[in-house]
Design an enzyme around this catalytic site. Structure first.
Site, PDB file in Angstrom:
ATOM      1  N   TRP A  96      38.264  34.835  38.955  1.00  0.00           N
ATOM      2  CA  TRP A  96      38.598  36.034  38.175  1.00  0.00           C
ATOM      3  C   TRP A  96      37.328  36.655  37.605  1.00  0.00           C
ATOM      4  O   TRP A  96      37.172  37.869  37.595  1.00  0.00           O
ATOM      5  CB  TRP A  96      39.599  35.697  37.065  1.00  0.00           C
ATOM      6  CG  TRP A  96      40.906  35.219  37.619  1.00  0.00           C
ATOM      7  CD1 TRP A  96      41.450  33.979  37.482  1.00  0.00           C
ATOM      8  CD2 TRP A  96      41.835  35.964  38.423  1.00  0.00           C
ATOM      9  NE1 TRP A  96      42.654  33.914  38.149  1.00  0.00           N
ATOM     10  CE2 TRP A  96      42.908  35.101  38.729  1.00  0.00           C
ATOM     11  CE3 TRP A  96      41.854  37.275  38.922  1.00  0.00           C
ATOM     12  CZ2 TRP A  96      43.995  35.524  39.515  1.00  0.00           C
ATOM     13  CZ3 TRP A  96      42.936  37.684  39.695  1.00  0.00           C
ATOM     14  CH2 TRP A  96      43.987  36.801  39.983  1.00  0.00           C
ATOM     15  N   LYS A 134      50.778  34.138  31.563  1.00  0.00           N
ATOM     16  CA  LYS A 134      50.414  32.727  31.438  1.00  0.00           C
ATOM     17  C   LYS A 134      50.903  32.120  30.123  1.00  0.00           C
ATOM     18  O   LYS A 134      51.507  31.077  30.145  1.00  0.00           O
ATOM     19  CB  LYS A 134      48.906  32.548  31.582  1.00  0.00           C
ATOM     20  CG  LYS A 134      48.475  32.449  33.042  1.00  0.00           C
ATOM     21  CD  LYS A 134      47.811  33.659  33.556  1.00  0.00           C
ATOM     22  CE  LYS A 134      47.527  33.587  35.043  1.00  0.00           C
ATOM     23  NZ  LYS A 134      46.604  34.623  35.449  1.00  0.00           N
ATOM     24  N   ASP A 186      37.947  37.939  28.970  1.00  0.00           N
ATOM     25  CA  ASP A 186      39.219  37.799  29.665  1.00  0.00           C
ATOM     26  C   ASP A 186      39.802  36.472  29.183  1.00  0.00           C
ATOM     27  O   ASP A 186      39.273  35.406  29.491  1.00  0.00           O
ATOM     28  CB  ASP A 186      38.978  37.776  31.186  1.00  0.00           C
ATOM     29  CG  ASP A 186      40.254  37.528  31.981  1.00  0.00           C
ATOM     30  OD1 ASP A 186      41.322  37.298  31.369  1.00  0.00           O
ATOM     31  OD2 ASP A 186      40.182  37.561  33.231  1.00  0.00           O
TER      32      ASP A 186
HETATM   33  C1  LIG Z   1      45.845  35.429  36.208  1.00  0.00           C
HETATM   34  C2  LIG Z   1      44.517  35.879  35.750  1.00  0.00           C
HETATM   35  C3  LIG Z   1      44.052  37.190  36.002  1.00  0.00           C
HETATM   36  C4  LIG Z   1      44.819  38.187  36.822  1.00  0.00           C
HETATM   37  O1  LIG Z   1      45.894  38.676  36.113  1.00  0.00           O
HETATM   38  P1  LIG Z   1      46.779  39.858  36.710  1.00  0.00           P
HETATM   39  O2  LIG Z   1      47.633  40.182  35.533  1.00  0.00           O
HETATM   40  O3  LIG Z   1      47.516  39.303  37.878  1.00  0.00           O
HETATM   41  O4  LIG Z   1      45.888  40.973  37.089  1.00  0.00           O
HETATM   42  C5  LIG Z   1      42.825  37.531  35.493  1.00  0.00           C
HETATM   43  N1  LIG Z   1      42.073  36.667  34.785  1.00  0.00           N
HETATM   44  C6  LIG Z   1      42.491  35.406  34.534  1.00  0.00           C
HETATM   45  C7  LIG Z   1      41.625  34.493  33.744  1.00  0.00           C
HETATM   46  C8  LIG Z   1      43.721  34.981  35.007  1.00  0.00           C
HETATM   47  O5  LIG Z   1      44.139  33.734  34.758  1.00  0.00           O
END
Ligand SMILES: *Cc1c(COP(=O)(O)O)cnc(C)c1O
Length: 356
Positions: A99, A190, A166
């Protein structure tokens, strides 16, 4: 048979959230209408949005000067929104996983991007340390938890430039010092809600400093000004998020859940370290994620990978297949996963060891 949900995302939600959303689907906030069919401009939904924002601020102790928004597009859209809104010339990224790599790549469309450090040399199985962040960048971007590889940045970085994170897969799992960050974003699927909504915390005074035109929907100021109601927000996902936030508050907040998360992760890591069939992919204990716990078969037992996966499944353990870039297994132990599920996985690992 009881199922134990270890999926990495979308992933397990509290039973409380499921029960309350079922109620809301039938009758939302006593309106006599379903949450699925009510206007986002109704007073009932405006109250839900405001309460969700207030709960985020309360649980994460968001300081004054910060705004919280709920928008669509996923965390992946933030990979572009962050540089669009914040990078005039140059930014820096810590590349700690898939990511983080995607965020880094996206930023390159908007200017010069420095890779401060990367753990790609060892398939992202550690968190780089002792890196130097250039002082002339508009911001420094980190990924606090690397969902695919199972590493976690457990300390809020100390930097002199605006810090962006993030936090998709460890938001609300422990306290963060929000005052150290300029932007925090997290896809909800998540630790918070079903897929469809992304939460962003923004320090207001970092906005308005870039000269490029920003499309209205991708400009943070649009959503701040409209209190997340510029266009139709993901109504159902926000409602579900509100329920999870209430659940977390009732439980004692992020400090209380952190204690449970540490306990759960310790049970599983201890077994991985003890069991002769398995080895952890993250050797440095300090870097081990409390949310995504990765392990593979030990060298002498590689041929048991598939049989173990099948055995675990037969015992109700769901979603532990590792990501294809790591292989082996990944057990996601998000906030809503009960300790009993971790214990069930550990029991299965012990039983499989005995049988082999
Ligand atoms: C799952 C995830 C993403 C992607 O998320 P989306 O909502 O599918 O775009 C980005 N960064 C991290 C750390 C993730 O776990």
């Amino acid at each position: 048979m009881k199922k134990h949900n270890f999926y990495a995302g979308p992933s397990i939600l509290p039973q409380y959230t499921l029960d309350k959303t079922i109620e809301g689907i039938k009758d939302f906030a006593g309106s006599g209408l379903s949450i699925l069919e009510i206007s986002h401009r109704s007073k009932e939904f405006i109250a839900c949005m405001n309460d969700s924002i207030a709960l985020v601020k309360e649980l994460l102790e968001v300081p004054a000067g910060y705004q919280v928004i709920f928008i669509g597009g996923g965390a992946s859209m933030q990979f572009a929104m962050v540089p669009m809104n914040m990078m005039e010339k140059k930014s820096a990224y810590l590349v700690t996983g898939e990511w983080a790599s995607k965020a880094f790549k996206e930023a390159k469309m908007f200017g010069e991007v420095v890779e401060v450090a990367s753990s790609k040399d060892k398939n992202f199985n550690y968190i780089p340390k002792n890196y130097i962040v250039p002082s002339d960048v508009d911001y420094f971007h980190v990924t606090t938890n690397n969902t695919i590889f199972g590493t976690e940045l457990k300390k809020d970085p100390d930097v002199k430039v605006p810090l962006i994170a993030d936090m998709s897969s460890d938001i609300f799992s422990r306290p963060f010092d929000v005052s150290k960050y300029s932007v925090i974003y997290a896809g909800a699927q998540k630790n918070l809600a079903p897929a469809g909504v992304t939460m962003v915390i923004i320090k207001e005074d970092v906005l308005g400093k870039v000269t490029r035109p920003i499309p209205t929907m991708l400009d943070y100021r649009t959503h701040i000004k409209a209190e997340s109601m510029f266009n139709t927000p993901p109504v159902f996902a926000v409602f579900a998020a509100q329920q999870t936030l209430h659940w977390l508050k009732n439980l004692g907040g992020v400090k209380a859940i952190q204690k449970k998360n540490i306990e759960k992760a310790a049970i599983l890591y201890d077994e991985i370290d003890r069991n002769k069939l398995f080895v952890p992919t993250i050797k440095d204990v300090e870097d081990r994620s409390l949310m995504n716990i990765c392990f593979v078969m030990a060298d002498n037992y590689k041929e048991l990978e598939k049989p173990f996966g099948e055995f675990a499944k037969s015992k109700g353990i769901i979603g532990i297949e590792g990501h294809r870039s790591v292989g082996g297994f990944r057990a996601s132990t998000y906030n809503a996963l009960p300790k009993e599920s971790v214990q069930a996985l550990v029991d299965v690992m012990k039983e499989f060891e005995k049988n082999n």
